[in-house]
Write a protein that holds these residues in place. Structure first.
Motif, short mmCIF file in Angstrom:
data_model
loop_
_atom_site.label_atom_id
_atom_site.label_comp_id
_atom_site.label_asym_id
_atom_site.label_seq_id
_atom_site.Cartn_x
_atom_site.Cartn_y
_atom_site.Cartn_z
N ALA A 179 14.78 -13.98 18.67
CA ALA A 179 14.65 -14.95 19.77
C ALA A 179 15.02 -14.35 21.14
O ALA A 179 14.29 -14.57 22.12
N TYR A 182 12.43 -20.90 20.68
CA TYR A 182 13.77 -20.83 21.23
C TYR A 182 13.86 -19.86 22.40
O TYR A 182 14.57 -20.10 23.37
N ASN A 224 9.72 -20.38 15.40
CA ASN A 224 11.05 -20.83 15.83
C ASN A 224 11.63 -19.87 16.86
O ASN A 224 12.18 -20.30 17.88
N ALA A 225 11.51 -18.56 16.61
CA ALA A 225 12.06 -17.57 17.53
C ALA A 225 11.35 -17.63 18.88
O ALA A 225 11.99 -17.56 19.93
N ALA A 278 9.20 -18.94 10.90
CA ALA A 278 10.39 -18.30 11.45
C ALA A 278 10.08 -17.66 12.81
O ALA A 278 10.89 -17.74 13.74
N THR A 295 12.72 -23.87 11.51
CA THR A 295 13.66 -23.05 10.76
C THR A 295 13.75 -23.50 9.31
O THR A 295 13.71 -22.68 8.37
N SER A 301 12.49 -26.71 16.98
CA SER A 301 12.93 -25.39 16.57
C SER A 301 13.67 -25.45 15.23
O SER A 301 13.43 -24.63 14.33
N SER A 347 14.90 -14.84 12.95
CA SER A 347 15.41 -15.66 14.05
C SER A 347 16.17 -14.83 15.07
O SER A 347 16.29 -15.22 16.24
N ALA A 407 19.39 -20.40 17.12
CA ALA A 407 19.01 -19.01 17.31
C ALA A 407 20.20 -18.31 17.88
O ALA A 407 21.16 -18.91 18.29
#
Length: 327
Positions: A120, A176, A172-173, A169, A101, A97, A117, A3
């Protein structure tokens, strides 16, 4: 792909003797190009091979390349630490993470996943407001609200509902952003080499465990691409870390957003993905909000005398004493 501001901490925003801003910008630009290339290869290969195999191949090749570069000179001292638990937790979070992605890349265009992303740091700021009880002034709240509006434009939740790729996505953000706040202060006691090697080793172990869910014999071309992805990822990590050591964070961090430019170009050339108006508009809003938040936290960090640089941690960055640079 990390990120924004992936795994190794940033240096103080103020210029110091010995800084080389042009070379730092060049290294950051090179890092974004390598991150985009690695992500593009992952997107291509995950459509041909099992997810676990793709993740394991890249992580193991990255670990091998980094170990070959670090261990001959540093030896096993590169793993010396009094905080193994923190390193393992950090590596586990990075493994999850990164997996999110790649799943996002599986379902959606390269540029769209990367644009999401970039949110984040916004999630990191929100979590810090709740968890660390940070003060929410107007400038920060405005940047957060505008940034999340940009995320909505990119994901278009009203169009065919929120797509699977966009959900991963976003996860993931969020993850992170959480890790940025939770795993803090490690750079005050750990060297860059130790941070890098622990992360590579833990991530490789986690992704290797995914092989139990399926594995196929890759063609020579696929095997070469997987190794190339790991090499590009390792090179990107090196360039990214080098840029943050050569120049102030505020000077090089804006160039990280070139990653989106490379992603759009690669997506168009390889897959024929044409960037939609919502992607361009939403990405611009997210990037603008991120830069505004970075500038706000840089000013706040410069005004704080506390050595822990709390304001910078909120933005996903951490201040370190100048003496750390020699490690």
């Amino acid at each position: 792909m990390p990120a924004p501001g992936a795994s190794v901490a940033a240096l103080p925003p103020a210029a110091r003797p010995g800084d080389n801003i042009p070379l730092g910008i060049a290294c950051m630009t090179g890092a974004t190009l390598m991150f985009a290339a690695s992500s593009a290869i992952m997107k291509f290969e995950v459509a041909r091979l099992p997810l676990g195999e793709v993740m394991a191949a890249r992580s193991l090749s990255s670990l091998t390349i980094c170990a070959g570069a670090v261990l001959p000179t540093a030896g096993l001292a590169a793993f010396a630490t009094r905080r193994p638990g923190a390193h393992v937790a950090r590596g586990l979070s990075q493994a999850v993470s990164q997996t999110f992605t790649v799943i996002a890349l599986w379902f959606m265009p390269l540029a769209g996943a990367i644009a999401i992303s970039f949110s984040a740091p916004l999630f990191a700021a929100v979590i810090s407001l709740v968890w660390l009880k940070e003060r929410a002034d107007f400038a920060r709240l405005a940047a957060l609200v505008v940034g999340f509006l940009g995320v909505l434009v990119v994901t278009r939740p009203g169009a065919d509902s929120l797509q699977t790729g966009a959900l991963f996505a976003l996860m993931n953000a969020v993850m992170y952003g959480s890790v940025t706040v939770a795993v803090r202060g490690m750079t005050s006691t750990e060297s860059t080499t130790t941070l890098l090697m622990w992360q590579m080793a833990v991530v490789a172990a986690c992704h290797s465990a995914l092989l139990v869910f399926g594995c196929a014999m890759p063609t020579p071309a696929d095997a070469a691409l997987l190794i190339a992805s790991g090499f590009a990822n390792s090179l990107a990590q090196y360039f990214w870390t080098k840029s943050l050591r050569l120049a102030p964070t505020a000077a090089v961090s804006p160039f990280y957003y070139l990653l989106l430019v490379w992603a759009i170009l690669i997506g168009f050339v390889v897959w024929g993905d044409r960037p939609s108006a919502s992607l361009i508009l939403g990405s611009g809003v997210v990037v603008g909000a991120g830069l505004a938040l970075l500038a706000r936290e840089a000013r706040a960090g410069a005004n704080k005398s506390s050595p822990d640089g709390r304001a910078w941690r909120v933005a996903g960055l951490r201040l370190r004493p100048a003496s750390f640079r020699s490690r």
